[in-house]
Scaffold this active site. Structure first.
Site, PDB file in Angstrom:
ATOM      1  N   SER A  41       0.816  -1.222   0.000  1.00 38.85           N
ATOM      2  CA  SER A  41       0.000   0.000   0.000  1.00 38.85           C
ATOM      3  C   SER A  41       0.844   1.264   0.000  1.00 38.85           C
ATOM      4  O   SER A  41       1.930   1.313   0.600  1.00 38.85           O
ATOM      5  CB  SER A  41      -0.912   0.018   1.234  1.00 38.85           C
ATOM      6  OG  SER A  41      -1.788  -1.084   1.227  1.00 38.85           O
ATOM      7  N   HIS A  76      -7.360   0.018   6.149  1.00 38.95           N
ATOM      8  CA  HIS A  76      -6.990  -1.381   6.357  1.00 38.95           C
ATOM      9  C   HIS A  76      -7.075  -1.786   7.827  1.00 38.95           C
ATOM     10  O   HIS A  76      -7.484  -2.909   8.137  1.00 38.95           O
ATOM     11  CB  HIS A  76      -5.594  -1.643   5.804  1.00 38.95           C
ATOM     12  CG  HIS A  76      -5.538  -1.651   4.308  1.00 38.95           C
ATOM     13  ND1 HIS A  76      -6.167  -2.624   3.551  1.00 38.95           N
ATOM     14  CD2 HIS A  76      -4.959  -0.795   3.417  1.00 38.95           C
ATOM     15  CE1 HIS A  76      -5.970  -2.380   2.274  1.00 38.95           C
ATOM     16  NE2 HIS A  76      -5.248  -1.271   2.154  1.00 38.95           N
TER      17      HIS A  76
END
Length: 509
Positions: free
Chosen positions: A330, A444
């Site tokens: 990410s 997340h």
């Protein structure tokens, strides 16, 4: 989702850029207001169609089409004017609410004095129930029926997403309570209309229609698709792309996620995008989520990604039992902005202390931070040819704002230790309202992931260097801990992180 079974030309993709298509007009819609009319006249015409649609008990499809076509034709100020009117002129009818409340209190007070009589008198009780129903109806804003009727129109759901995108932009300029109320109500309705039960999961492949593939190119927001070869690679062997579709917006995903099937977690995006040839899928042990993109800015704050991610994990577990690791690679979009702001504030504080002498030293000492460790400052000074008696944080600020450090092995080596340490601090410690400051981290973590690893020079693109100094992070979804981690994060803000991060930052307690 029906796949095209015949060969088709993808030449249209060559024209695709990072700009989504305009909203198509509904078929057989009445003629919209004259787009050549002066802005004031066009806005007045759209306002009339708005009033006709909101005032009707059951708005006609023709009126709704005229309003939507007219709204599309307006410029930004014109749209904002219509949104202010929608929020203000068609809000909750408070005068009626006050009248009903007075009546209700009056009847309720009488009932309190004679509770036994009320039980025997069915008429009084019925009156109370009627008043309560009336209150509930009165507390609905006048625009409620209009929004629901627009949602039922062909193309209406996407149009409402456009309205909300404009509303969010307006709220960024003027944070008025009446606009917040409209946004809150519209968001609630969109959450209902876009429930996971109403969405279809579809694996997007090279065999899908060119119009759909063009949208994937246009809406990819994390790692831009460079050309047709890049697109085909992302949809080919060792890769997956899944999208959530709604029947009211056919042929266009609301959100899509890209997955790489690997032997282990990748440490750089270069490995993922430039991995040629890919490994055999039978050898894959890790499903790496490396990009998730929403196609509708107006759906901001509606966490479709959470449900998409969980459904994709379930599908991969079912179809590929050998895959045991579910992780991400990410971006960290807010890191460099946070660090540069931190450096600027510390430099300014030091300058004030120098100007004002010792009078502020005690007061300001509580706000001073040791951004750089002594050994890190020494490494930076040795890497820079001309120090000019600058403090370490001034040197760091100068180096980072120039962005030329990436071309120097010496500077990159000197920056690695402080940037990795500060990035770990940013991800694991910096919070806003008790949650992770970084938006991607918050997404997340609230879904039940943990911070597994940060990776140096993982994204060497211009965007990656500008946003995070090239650093990327692996979030790991431990299937047995997802619910536990999600609950502890939502409840207390606790961030779970791998012991590997302890060399950069102390464990969370």
């Amino acid at each position: 989702m029906t796949r095209s079974q015949t060969p088709k030309s993808l030449a249209v993709l060559l024209r695709a850029r990072m700009h989504p298509d305009p909203i198509p007009s509904p078929p057989h819609a009445p003629s919209p207001p004259d787009s050549s009319a002066p802005p004031a006249a066009a806005s007045s015409s759209v306002r009339q169609w708005l009033h006709a649609s909101v005032s009707a008990a059951s708005p006609s499809p023709a009126a709704l089409d005229c309003f939507s076509d007219g709204y599309r034709s307006l410029d930004r100020p014109g749209r904002h004017e219509i949104l202010r009117s929608l929020a203000t002129d068609y809000d909750v009818p408070r005068a009626r609410v006050r009248d009903l409340m007075r009546q209700y209190v009056s009847v309720s007070a009488t009932g309190d004095e004679h509770p036994a009589a009320e039980k025997e008198d069915g008429g009084a009780a019925s009156a109370l129930y009627r008043m309560e129903r009336g209150l509930r109806d009165a507390l609905r804003p006048k625009y409620a029926g209009f929004l629901e009727a627009m949602n039922a129109q062909p193309g209406g759901l996407k149009f409402l997403a456009v309205i909300r995108a404009d509303l969010l932009a307006l709220l960024g300029e003027e944070n008025a309570p009446v606009l917040r109320a409209l946004d809150g109500y519209l968001k609630e309705k969109l959450v209902t209309w876009l429930s996971p039960a109403a969405l279809a999961l579809h694996q997007i492949t090279w065999d899908d229609p060119a119009t759909l593939l063009e949208k994937i190119v246009a809406y990819e927001a994390v790692h831009p698709i460079r050309n047709l070869i890049d697109l085909k690679r992302r949809l080919g062997v060792g890769r997956r792309c899944f999208g959530y579709f709604h029947p009211a917006i056919p042929g266009e995903p609301l959100i899509f996620i890209e997955v790489a099937l690997l032997k282990d977690m990748a440490t750089s995006i270069q490995e993922v995008l430039l991995d040629v040839p890919p490994i055999a899928e039978s050898e894959a042990k890790c499903a790496l989520f490396y990009s998730i993109s929403s196609t509708q800015p107006g759906l901001s704050g509606i966490n479709l990604g959470k449900f998409l991610l969980k459904r994709v994990i379930d599908m991969l577990r079912r179809d590929m039992p050998s895959v045991q690791i579910f992780a991400t690679l990410s971006p960290i979009p807010g890191f460099m902005q946070w660090l540069l702001a931190k450096l600027a504030s510390q430099i300014k504080l030091a300058e004030r202390e120098l100007q004002d002498g010792n009078s502020l030293e005690i007061a300001s000492s509580a706000f001073r931070e040791s951004i750089l460790l002594p050994e890190e400052e020494k490494l930076l000074q040795n890497a820079v040819e001309q120090v000019d008696s600058k403090q370490g944080i001034e040197l760091l600020q100068d180096i980072l704002t120039s962005s030329q450090w990436v071309k120097s092995d010496k500077l990159s080596a000197a920056l690695k230790s402080p940037l990795m340490r500060l990035c770990a601090r940013y991800l694991a410690r910096e919070k806003k309202r008790g949650k992770a400051l970084d938006a991607v981290a918050n997404f997340h973590l609230q879904n039940g992931a943990m911070i597994e690893r940060i990776n140096w020079m993982a994204d060497q693109s211009e965007k990656g260097i500008e946003q995070s100094g090239g650093i990327m992070v692996n979030y790991l979804y431990r299937l047995e801990n997802i619910e536990e981690y999600a609950l502890s994060y939502s409840g207390t803000g606790h961030i779970h992180a791998s012991p590997s991060l302890s060399k950069y930052v102390e464990p969370d307690t």
